[in-house]
Design an enzyme around this catalytic site. Structure first.
Site, short mmCIF file in Angstrom:
data_model
loop_
_atom_site.label_atom_id
_atom_site.label_comp_id
_atom_site.label_asym_id
_atom_site.label_seq_id
_atom_site.Cartn_x
_atom_site.Cartn_y
_atom_site.Cartn_z
N CYS A 173 0.85 -1.19 0.00
CA CYS A 173 0.00 0.00 0.00
C CYS A 173 0.89 1.24 0.00
O CYS A 173 1.68 1.44 0.92
CB CYS A 173 -0.90 0.00 1.23
N ASN A 179 2.97 -8.61 -1.01
CA ASN A 179 2.05 -9.65 -0.55
C ASN A 179 2.83 -10.96 -0.42
O ASN A 179 3.92 -11.11 -0.97
CB ASN A 179 0.96 -9.89 -1.61
N1 COA Z 1 -12.63 7.22 -8.99
C1 COA Z 1 -12.08 8.25 -9.67
N2 COA Z 1 -11.97 9.49 -9.20
C2 COA Z 1 -12.44 9.71 -7.96
C3 COA Z 1 -13.01 8.69 -7.19
C4 COA Z 1 -13.10 7.40 -7.75
N3 COA Z 1 -13.61 6.36 -7.08
N4 COA Z 1 -13.39 9.21 -6.01
C5 COA Z 1 -13.05 10.51 -6.04
N5 COA Z 1 -12.47 10.81 -7.20
C6 COA Z 1 -11.90 12.08 -7.64
C7 COA Z 1 -12.81 13.27 -7.45
O1 COA Z 1 -13.65 13.44 -8.56
C8 COA Z 1 -11.82 14.41 -7.32
O2 COA Z 1 -11.30 14.74 -8.60
P1 COA Z 1 -10.84 16.24 -8.94
O3 COA Z 1 -9.74 16.58 -7.97
O4 COA Z 1 -10.37 16.13 -10.35
O5 COA Z 1 -12.07 17.07 -8.73
C9 COA Z 1 -10.68 13.77 -6.55
O6 COA Z 1 -10.76 12.37 -6.84
C10 COA Z 1 -10.78 14.01 -5.08
O7 COA Z 1 -12.08 13.66 -4.65
P2 COA Z 1 -12.50 13.62 -3.12
O8 COA Z 1 -13.88 13.08 -3.02
O9 COA Z 1 -12.22 14.97 -2.49
O10 COA Z 1 -11.54 12.53 -2.61
P3 COA Z 1 -10.31 12.62 -1.63
O11 COA Z 1 -9.22 13.46 -2.17
O12 COA Z 1 -10.82 12.89 -0.28
O13 COA Z 1 -9.85 11.09 -1.75
C11 COA Z 1 -10.41 8.81 -2.31
C12 COA Z 1 -10.72 10.02 -1.45
C13 COA Z 1 -11.03 7.62 -1.60
C14 COA Z 1 -11.01 9.01 -3.68
C15 COA Z 1 -8.87 8.63 -2.43
O14 COA Z 1 -8.26 8.79 -1.19
C16 COA Z 1 -8.52 7.29 -2.99
O15 COA Z 1 -8.79 7.01 -4.16
N6 COA Z 1 -7.87 6.41 -2.19
C17 COA Z 1 -7.53 5.07 -2.60
C18 COA Z 1 -6.16 4.72 -2.10
C19 COA Z 1 -5.79 3.30 -2.49
O16 COA Z 1 -6.20 2.77 -3.49
N7 COA Z 1 -4.93 2.68 -1.65
C20 COA Z 1 -4.43 1.38 -1.88
C21 COA Z 1 -5.41 0.30 -1.79
S1 COA Z 1 -5.94 -0.11 -0.17
ZN ZN Z 2 -2.40 -5.64 0.44
#
Ligand code: COA
Ligand code: ZN
Length: 312
Positions: free
Chosen positions: A242, A251
């Site tokens: 991660c 993994n």
């Molecule tokens: N798919 C694509 N884009 C997404 C999305 C999704 N599921 N969810 C949010 N976004 C976009 C928003 O549209 C926004 O885009 P913009 O900046 O161009 O307007 C941006 O991401 C931020 O959106 P917001 O709702 O404010 O999200 P955030 O910045 O608070 O982040 C997550 C929240 C969950 C979207 C982000 O932290 C994330 O994707 N985390 C995953 C981490 C991961 O995969 N870790 C490893 C696996 S466990």
């Molecule tokens: Zn993992």
């Protein structure tokens, strides 16, 4: 799919998602599809194909739609998409994922670092996802990340992890995953938590997701298996980690796990030689050594010619 025996261990491949998400150099879409298709041919029943997360959070998986559209789907294999929120679930449904894997951490700090939201916000999003998928032909699994320890907060109480599992079940999910995000679990801890979790869900619905960060990955598998667990995530070559967990590494390695099972007489239904070949190919594609060991050492039965001076 052939039904597996009761003592079988189900290996679920996560390299295309957990493995690639932390790779430093771009893995071309074409290569991602090749790896997934090779995993389908090798006989995996469940493959985590990609994630529908923010492309800013995980740039490597921004091609999730294209990957889902172009893989060759083997009947009987479940193609999984990790989703963090409703937006991700909608994208995954449109891409025809067979299963959504919703992820939240046991620890508030890791959830804030990884998902940029509180656990309550994650759970509210999951409730919205369950509502959105009601009636759709899709399975929903829910993962507890950092279930065995958090790199920011340390130990996570078993009661707390079980409470999250109960809340997931109350949402109506079909499966639960306990994930050791940064390899902090030990075999005795694993056995105890697995036994208690199996009081909530049957083994067919429980997955263990181990990382080998401190060298206890396969020991943890065996402890979980002996405690009754049957489903395990693993990644070809031992890729993975991660990006939002300090010190995260790979993994447990799929071919190492399948080799251990083969040596112990535990059925997996997987083609070990095919996995080794794919892992070696993957090392060449990624241009670096992979942590997996069997792909380097070969199988026990791959014997070497004796040295010339040994004449008997
Ligand atoms: N798919 C694509 N884009 C997404 C999305 C999704 N599921 N969810 C949010 N976004 C976009 C928003 O549209 C926004 O885009 P913009 O900046 O161009 O307007 C941006 O991401 C931020 O959106 P917001 O709702 O404010 O999200 P955030 O910045 O608070 O982040 C997550 C929240 C969950 C979207 C982000 O932290 C994330 O994707 N985390 C995953 C981490 C991961 O995969 N870790 C490893 C696996 S466990
Ligand atoms: Zn993992």
């Amino acid at each position: 799919m052939m039904p597996l025996a009761a003592d079988a261990l189900l290996v679920q491949e996560v390299a295309p998602r957990d493995g690639f998400q932390i790779e430093p150099a771009w893995v071309p879409t074409e290569e991602k599809i090749r790896v997934i298709d090779a995993c389908s041919r090798a006989g995996f029943s469940r493959i985590e194909v990609s994630s529908f997360v923010s492309p800013k959070a995980i740039p490597m998986l921004r091609d999730a739609e294209e990957v889902f559209a172009r893989i060759a789907r083997r009947p009987g294999t479940v193609y999984v998409a990790l989703v963090p929120n409703l937006r991700g679930a909608e994208r995954a449904l449109a891409a025809r994922a067979d299963e959504l894997n919703m992820v939240m951490s046991a620890s508030e700090t890791h959830n804030l670092a990884n998902m940029r939201m509180t656990r309550e916000a994650s759970l509210a999003g999951f409730a919205a996802i369950m509502e959105a998928v009601a009636g759709a032909p899709v399975l929903v699994n829910a993962s507890v990340a950092t279930a065995f320890g958090c790199p920011f907060e340390g130990e996570q109480q078993a009661d707390h992890v079980l409470e999250i599992a109960s809340r997931y079940l109350a949402l109506g999910v079909s499966g639960i995953t306990l994930a050791d995000t940064t390899g902090m679990a030990n075999p005795r801890q694993v056995a105890a938590l697995v036994r208690r979790t199996l009081e909530l869900v049957p083994a067919e619905r429980l997955t263990l997701h181990f990382h080998n960060t401190r060298g206890m990955g396969l020991a943890n598998v065996l402890a979980a298996y002996d405690a009754g667990a049957r489903r395990f995530d693993a990644a070809l070559g031992g890729l993975g980690g991660c990006p939002f967990a300090p010190g995260a590494t790979g993994n447990i390695c799929s071919e190492d796990l399948v080799n251990m099972c083969a040596e112990m007489g535990i059925p997996t239904g997987l083609d070990l030689r095919a996995l080794i070949a794919e892992s070696r190919r993957l090392a060449a594609v990624l241009g670096h050594d992979l942590p997996g060991q069997v792909a380097k050492a070969g199988l026990n039965r791959d014997l070497h010619p004796k040295p010339d001076f040994v004449t008997q």
